[in-house]
Motif scaffolding. Sequence first.
Motif, PDB file in Angstrom:
ATOM      1  N   GLY A  20      -0.904  -6.427  14.282  1.00 15.89           N
ATOM      2  CA  GLY A  20      -0.910  -7.933  13.462  1.00 15.89           C
ATOM      3  C   GLY A  20      -1.859  -7.814  12.343  1.00 15.89           C
ATOM      4  N   ILE A  21      -2.831  -7.256  12.486  1.00 13.37           N
ATOM      5  CA  ILE A  21      -3.970  -7.304  11.316  1.00 13.37           C
ATOM      6  C   ILE A  21      -3.084  -6.290  10.158  1.00 13.37           C
ATOM      7  CG2 ILE A  21      -5.971  -6.061  10.508  1.00 13.37           C
ATOM      8  CD1 ILE A  21      -7.169  -6.993  13.140  1.00 13.37           C
ATOM      9  N   MET A  22      -2.504  -5.294  10.456  1.00 15.99           N
ATOM     10  CA  MET A  22      -1.918  -4.463   9.530  1.00 15.99           C
ATOM     11  C   MET A  22      -0.765  -4.992   8.923  1.00 15.99           C
ATOM     12  SD  MET A  22      -2.304  -0.722  11.334  1.00 15.99           S
ATOM     13  CE  MET A  22      -0.318  -0.592  11.312  1.00 15.99           C
ATOM     14  N   LEU A  23      -0.064  -5.909   9.575  1.00 11.31           N
ATOM     15  CA  LEU A  23       1.133  -6.753   8.934  1.00 11.31           C
ATOM     16  C   LEU A  23       0.633  -7.880   8.312  1.00 11.31           C
ATOM     17  CD1 LEU A  23       3.609  -6.908  11.988  1.00 11.31           C
ATOM     18  CD2 LEU A  23       3.744  -5.613   9.742  1.00 11.31           C
ATOM     19  N   ALA A  24      -0.624  -8.454   8.558  1.00 14.24           N
ATOM     20  CA  ALA A  24      -0.995  -9.533   7.742  1.00 14.24           C
ATOM     21  C   ALA A  24      -1.597  -8.922   6.605  1.00 14.24           C
ATOM     22  CB  ALA A  24      -2.357 -10.412   8.621  1.00 14.24           C
ATOM     23  N   PHE A  25      -2.242  -7.808   6.596  1.00 16.36           N
ATOM     24  CA  PHE A  25      -2.836  -7.218   5.129  1.00 16.36           C
ATOM     25  C   PHE A  25      -1.695  -7.081   4.464  1.00 16.36           C
ATOM     26  CE2 PHE A  25      -3.924  -3.340   2.785  1.00 16.36           C
ATOM     27  CZ  PHE A  25      -4.956  -3.872   2.065  1.00 16.36           C
ATOM     28  N   LEU A  26      -0.576  -6.364   4.903  1.00 20.71           N
ATOM     29  CA  LEU A  26       0.505  -5.932   4.109  1.00 20.71           C
ATOM     30  C   LEU A  26       1.337  -7.119   3.403  1.00 20.71           C
ATOM     31  CD1 LEU A  26       2.395  -3.222   5.979  1.00 20.71           C
ATOM     32  CD2 LEU A  26       0.867  -2.772   3.842  1.00 20.71           C
ATOM     33  N   THR A  27       1.270  -8.178   3.880  1.00 22.46           N
ATOM     34  CA  THR A  27       1.421  -9.455   3.642  1.00 22.46           C
ATOM     35  C   THR A  27       0.830 -10.044   2.422  1.00 22.46           C
ATOM     36  OG1 THR A  27       2.727 -10.045   5.508  1.00 22.46           O
ATOM     37  CG2 THR A  27       2.434 -11.865   4.024  1.00 22.46           C
ATOM     38  N   PHE A  28      -0.796  -9.929   2.656  1.00 25.09           N
ATOM     39  CA  PHE A  28      -1.613 -10.457   1.838  1.00 25.09           C
ATOM     40  C   PHE A  28      -1.565  -9.745   0.503  1.00 25.09           C
ATOM     41  CE2 PHE A  28      -5.773 -10.496   0.400  1.00 25.09           C
ATOM     42  CZ  PHE A  28      -5.957 -11.781  -0.001  1.00 25.09           C
ATOM     43  N   LEU A  32       5.082  -5.550   1.251  1.00 21.57           N
ATOM     44  CA  LEU A  32       6.214  -5.855   2.121  1.00 21.57           C
ATOM     45  C   LEU A  32       7.161  -4.817   2.513  1.00 21.57           C
ATOM     46  CD1 LEU A  32       7.119  -9.575   1.214  1.00 21.57           C
ATOM     47  CD2 LEU A  32       5.427  -8.679   2.779  1.00 21.57           C
ATOM     48  N   ARG A  33       7.335  -3.968   1.351  1.00 19.33           N
ATOM     49  CA  ARG A  33       8.302  -2.904   1.492  1.00 19.33           C
ATOM     50  C   ARG A  33       7.817  -1.781   2.787  1.00 19.33           C
ATOM     51  NH1 ARG A  33       5.569  -1.838  -2.903  1.00 19.33           N
ATOM     52  NH2 ARG A  33       4.366   0.125  -3.186  1.00 19.33           N
ATOM     53  N   HIS A  34       6.411  -1.820   2.953  1.00 19.88           N
ATOM     54  CA  HIS A  34       5.705  -1.126   3.977  1.00 19.88           C
ATOM     55  C   HIS A  34       5.868  -1.495   5.269  1.00 19.88           C
ATOM     56  CE1 HIS A  34       4.521   1.454   0.932  1.00 19.88           C
ATOM     57  NE2 HIS A  34       3.817   0.624   0.085  1.00 19.88           N
ATOM     58  N   LYS A  35       6.322  -2.593   5.532  1.00 23.08           N
ATOM     59  CA  LYS A  35       6.200  -3.223   6.877  1.00 23.08           C
ATOM     60  C   LYS A  35       7.145  -2.447   8.056  1.00 23.08           C
ATOM     61  CE  LYS A  35       5.054  -8.186   6.486  1.00 23.08           C
ATOM     62  NZ  LYS A  35       5.449  -9.450   6.755  1.00 23.08           N
ATOM     63  N   LYS A  36       8.287  -2.117   7.387  1.00 23.40           N
ATOM     64  CA  LYS A  36       9.218  -1.244   8.216  1.00 23.40           C
ATOM     65  C   LYS A  36       8.593   0.132   8.866  1.00 23.40           C
ATOM     66  CE  LYS A  36      11.125   0.947   4.366  1.00 23.40           C
ATOM     67  NZ  LYS A  36      12.406   1.302   3.573  1.00 23.40           N
ATOM     68  N   TYR A  37       7.541   0.579   8.004  1.00 23.11           N
ATOM     69  CA  TYR A  37       6.922   1.866   8.583  1.00 23.11           C
ATOM     70  C   TYR A  37       5.856   1.509   9.603  1.00 23.11           C
ATOM     71  CZ  TYR A  37       8.734   3.890   4.240  1.00 23.11           C
ATOM     72  OH  TYR A  37       9.535   4.326   3.335  1.00 23.11           O
ATOM     73  N   VAL A  38       5.297   0.374   9.546  1.00 20.65           N
ATOM     74  CA  VAL A  38       4.504   0.031  10.793  1.00 20.65           C
ATOM     75  C   VAL A  38       5.412  -0.228  11.642  1.00 20.65           C
ATOM     76  CG1 VAL A  38       3.058  -2.007  11.506  1.00 20.65           C
ATOM     77  CG2 VAL A  38       2.810  -1.501   9.060  1.00 20.65           C
ATOM     78  N   TRP A  39       6.397  -0.916  11.881  1.00 15.76           N
ATOM     79  CA  TRP A  39       7.489  -1.079  13.052  1.00 15.76           C
ATOM     80  C   TRP A  39       7.918  -0.083  13.492  1.00 15.76           C
ATOM     81  CZ3 TRP A  39       6.418  -5.138  15.714  1.00 15.76           C
ATOM     82  CH2 TRP A  39       5.883  -6.131  15.201  1.00 15.76           C
ATOM     83  N   LEU A  40       8.304   1.115  12.611  1.00 13.23           N
ATOM     84  CA  LEU A  40       8.836   2.458  13.054  1.00 13.23           C
ATOM     85  C   LEU A  40       7.434   3.369  13.797  1.00 13.23           C
ATOM     86  CD1 LEU A  40      10.672   3.742   9.788  1.00 13.23           C
ATOM     87  CD2 LEU A  40      11.621   3.242  12.203  1.00 13.23           C
ATOM     88  N   GLY A  41       6.280   2.913  13.345  1.00 15.75           N
ATOM     89  CA  GLY A  41       5.348   3.720  13.906  1.00 15.75           C
ATOM     90  C   GLY A  41       5.139   2.796  15.552  1.00 15.75           C
TER      91      GLY A  41
END
Length: 68
Positions: A20-28, A32-41
């Motif tokens: 959640g912290i990583m996704l919030a940081f990417l949004t902030f 947003l294009r890197h969110k898919k890599y978080v979910w793949l991880g």
Amino acid sequence: MVPALLITLRETLEASLVVGIMLAFLTFTNNLRHKKYVWLGVAAGIAFSLVLAYVFNTVAGGFEGRSE
């Protein structure tokens, strides 16, 4: 069995907090294009954990008795 479930719950909550912290940081930061890599991880971590648990239980017999 209950202690193992409590530990699993605690670790799951901790992992979800980190994701959640990583996704919030990417949004902030508008990355947003890197969110898919978080979910793949996350998916790779879950898959690897399941495979490793299966291998551990079949090859080593899992934790039994004192080792549990």
